[in-house]
Design a protein around this motif. Structure first.
Motif, PDB file in Angstrom:
ATOM      1  N   ALA A  11       0.774  -1.128  -0.186  1.00 58.29           N
ATOM      2  CA  ALA A  11      -0.239   0.008   0.025  1.00 58.29           C
ATOM      3  C   ALA A  11       0.673   1.349   0.084  1.00 58.29           C
ATOM      4  O   ALA A  11       2.071   1.104   0.345  1.00 58.29           O
ATOM      5  CB  ALA A  11      -0.970   0.064   1.187  1.00 58.29           C
ATOM      6  N   HIS A  12       0.332   2.374  -0.609  1.00 60.51           N
ATOM      7  CA  HIS A  12       1.008   3.700  -0.431  1.00 60.51           C
ATOM      8  C   HIS A  12       0.343   4.239   0.638  1.00 60.51           C
ATOM      9  O   HIS A  12      -1.005   4.254   0.657  1.00 60.51           O
ATOM     10  CB  HIS A  12       0.663   4.115  -1.680  1.00 60.51           C
ATOM     11  CG  HIS A  12       1.876   3.878  -2.674  1.00 60.51           C
ATOM     12  ND1 HIS A  12       1.547   2.868  -3.702  1.00 60.51           N
ATOM     13  CD2 HIS A  12       3.219   4.077  -2.973  1.00 60.51           C
ATOM     14  CE1 HIS A  12       2.454   2.564  -4.581  1.00 60.51           C
ATOM     15  NE2 HIS A  12       3.582   3.269  -4.061  1.00 60.51           N
ATOM     16  N   ALA A  13       1.004   5.099   1.285  1.00 62.62           N
ATOM     17  CA  ALA A  13       0.470   5.846   2.291  1.00 62.62           C
ATOM     18  C   ALA A  13       0.915   7.430   2.012  1.00 62.62           C
ATOM     19  O   ALA A  13       2.160   7.658   2.160  1.00 62.62           O
ATOM     20  CB  ALA A  13       0.813   5.581   3.796  1.00 62.62           C
ATOM     21  N   ILE A  22       4.402   1.000   1.723  1.00 65.25           N
ATOM     22  CA  ILE A  22       4.517  -0.262   2.747  1.00 65.25           C
ATOM     23  C   ILE A  22       4.264  -1.417   2.257  1.00 65.25           C
ATOM     24  O   ILE A  22       3.105  -1.533   1.456  1.00 65.25           O
ATOM     25  CB  ILE A  22       3.528   0.295   4.077  1.00 65.25           C
ATOM     26  CG1 ILE A  22       3.568   1.498   4.480  1.00 65.25           C
ATOM     27  CG2 ILE A  22       3.741  -0.824   5.100  1.00 65.25           C
ATOM     28  CD1 ILE A  22       2.559   2.519   4.074  1.00 65.25           C
ATOM     29  N   GLU A  23       5.148  -2.459   2.544  1.00 67.52           N
ATOM     30  CA  GLU A  23       5.124  -3.956   2.085  1.00 67.52           C
ATOM     31  C   GLU A  23       5.086  -4.656   3.340  1.00 67.52           C
ATOM     32  O   GLU A  23       6.026  -4.652   4.022  1.00 67.52           O
ATOM     33  CB  GLU A  23       6.001  -4.091   1.003  1.00 67.52           C
ATOM     34  CG  GLU A  23       6.017  -3.280  -0.284  1.00 67.52           C
ATOM     35  CD  GLU A  23       7.065  -3.566  -1.051  1.00 67.52           C
ATOM     36  OE1 GLU A  23       6.863  -4.293  -2.100  1.00 67.52           O
ATOM     37  OE2 GLU A  23       8.442  -3.138  -0.686  1.00 67.52           O
ATOM     38  N   ILE A  24       4.106  -5.641   3.381  1.00 67.22           N
ATOM     39  CA  ILE A  24       4.106  -6.708   4.280  1.00 67.22           C
ATOM     40  C   ILE A  24       4.233  -8.272   3.471  1.00 67.22           C
ATOM     41  O   ILE A  24       3.242  -8.370   2.589  1.00 67.22           O
ATOM     42  CB  ILE A  24       2.960  -6.339   5.311  1.00 67.22           C
ATOM     43  CG1 ILE A  24       3.106  -4.900   5.957  1.00 67.22           C
ATOM     44  CG2 ILE A  24       3.077  -7.706   6.461  1.00 67.22           C
ATOM     45  CD1 ILE A  24       1.882  -4.936   6.914  1.00 67.22           C
ATOM     46  N   SER A  63       7.812  -9.752   7.647  1.00 67.14           N
ATOM     47  CA  SER A  63       8.810  -9.138   6.807  1.00 67.14           C
ATOM     48  C   SER A  63       7.987  -7.688   6.801  1.00 67.14           C
ATOM     49  O   SER A  63       7.007  -7.817   5.816  1.00 67.14           O
ATOM     50  CB  SER A  63       9.485  -9.570   5.705  1.00 67.14           C
ATOM     51  OG  SER A  63      10.245  -8.407   5.353  1.00 67.14           O
ATOM     52  N   VAL A  64       8.328  -6.379   7.289  1.00 69.36           N
ATOM     53  CA  VAL A  64       7.709  -5.477   6.931  1.00 69.36           C
ATOM     54  C   VAL A  64       8.660  -4.209   6.311  1.00 69.36           C
ATOM     55  O   VAL A  64       9.773  -4.243   6.974  1.00 69.36           O
ATOM     56  CB  VAL A  64       7.123  -4.612   8.263  1.00 69.36           C
ATOM     57  CG1 VAL A  64       6.554  -3.426   7.807  1.00 69.36           C
ATOM     58  CG2 VAL A  64       6.110  -5.603   8.897  1.00 69.36           C
ATOM     59  N   ARG A  65       8.500  -3.627   5.289  1.00 70.98           N
ATOM     60  CA  ARG A  65       9.396  -2.754   4.459  1.00 70.98           C
ATOM     61  C   ARG A  65       8.686  -1.614   4.331  1.00 70.98           C
ATOM     62  O   ARG A  65       7.511  -1.562   3.781  1.00 70.98           O
ATOM     63  CB  ARG A  65       9.895  -3.306   3.338  1.00 70.98           C
ATOM     64  CG  ARG A  65      11.080  -2.472   2.838  1.00 70.98           C
ATOM     65  CD  ARG A  65      11.762  -3.101   1.632  1.00 70.98           C
ATOM     66  NE  ARG A  65      10.801  -2.894   0.373  1.00 70.98           N
ATOM     67  CZ  ARG A  65      11.373  -3.325  -0.772  1.00 70.98           C
ATOM     68  NH1 ARG A  65      12.443  -3.692  -0.936  1.00 70.98           N
ATOM     69  NH2 ARG A  65      10.323  -2.854  -1.562  1.00 70.98           N
ATOM     70  N   VAL A  66       9.154  -0.277   4.772  1.00 76.24           N
ATOM     71  CA  VAL A  66       8.567   0.844   4.517  1.00 76.24           C
ATOM     72  C   VAL A  66       9.622   1.826   3.929  1.00 76.24           C
ATOM     73  O   VAL A  66      10.714   1.793   4.239  1.00 76.24           O
ATOM     74  CB  VAL A  66       8.040   1.787   5.890  1.00 76.24           C
ATOM     75  CG1 VAL A  66       7.692   3.257   5.585  1.00 76.24           C
ATOM     76  CG2 VAL A  66       7.164   0.896   6.602  1.00 76.24           C
ATOM     77  N   SER A  67       9.203   2.074   2.609  1.00 79.25           N
ATOM     78  CA  SER A  67      10.377   3.051   1.837  1.00 79.25           C
ATOM     79  C   SER A  67       9.702   4.373   1.477  1.00 79.25           C
ATOM     80  O   SER A  67       8.609   4.480   1.386  1.00 79.25           O
ATOM     81  CB  SER A  67      11.047   2.257   0.766  1.00 79.25           C
ATOM     82  OG  SER A  67       9.850   1.770   0.016  1.00 79.25           O
TER      83      SER A  67
END
Length: 87
Positions: A11-13, A22-24, A63-67
């Motif tokens: 998702a994009h925030a 944000i990717e989970i 796994s959580v990645r925020v970029s």
């Protein structure tokens, strides 16, 4: 009802601090293993995010990645809520 522990979400925030991706990703495991990758400006949220995930997820590898998506390199100054409470 049984639920699969293997999943992927993206998702994009858009916030006042900018646009984030944000990717989970989760896979089945016997124990809980959480891997979080945050931009350095958001590292203060690592432990609260782990605690929140631990309340919602009982087992598996998550796994959580925020970029950043908008090219900004810094965030506006974020208040340290714990320090504010102490003051």
């Amino acid at each position: 009802m049984a639920r699969s522990m293997t999943a992927y979400g993206r998702a994009h925030a858009e916030t006042d601090a900018g646009l984030f991706l944000i990717e989970i990703h989760s896979v089945n495991r016997k124990s809980l293993d959480i891997n979080i990758n945050l931009p350095k400006e958001l590292l203060m949220f690592d432990m609260p995010l782990r605690q929140r995930l631990g309340k919602e997820v009982r087992r598996g590898f998550v796994s959580v990645r925020v970029s950043r998506e908008d090219g900004r390199t810094t965030l506006p100054m974020l208040p340290n809520m714990e320090m504010l409470k102490e003051l």
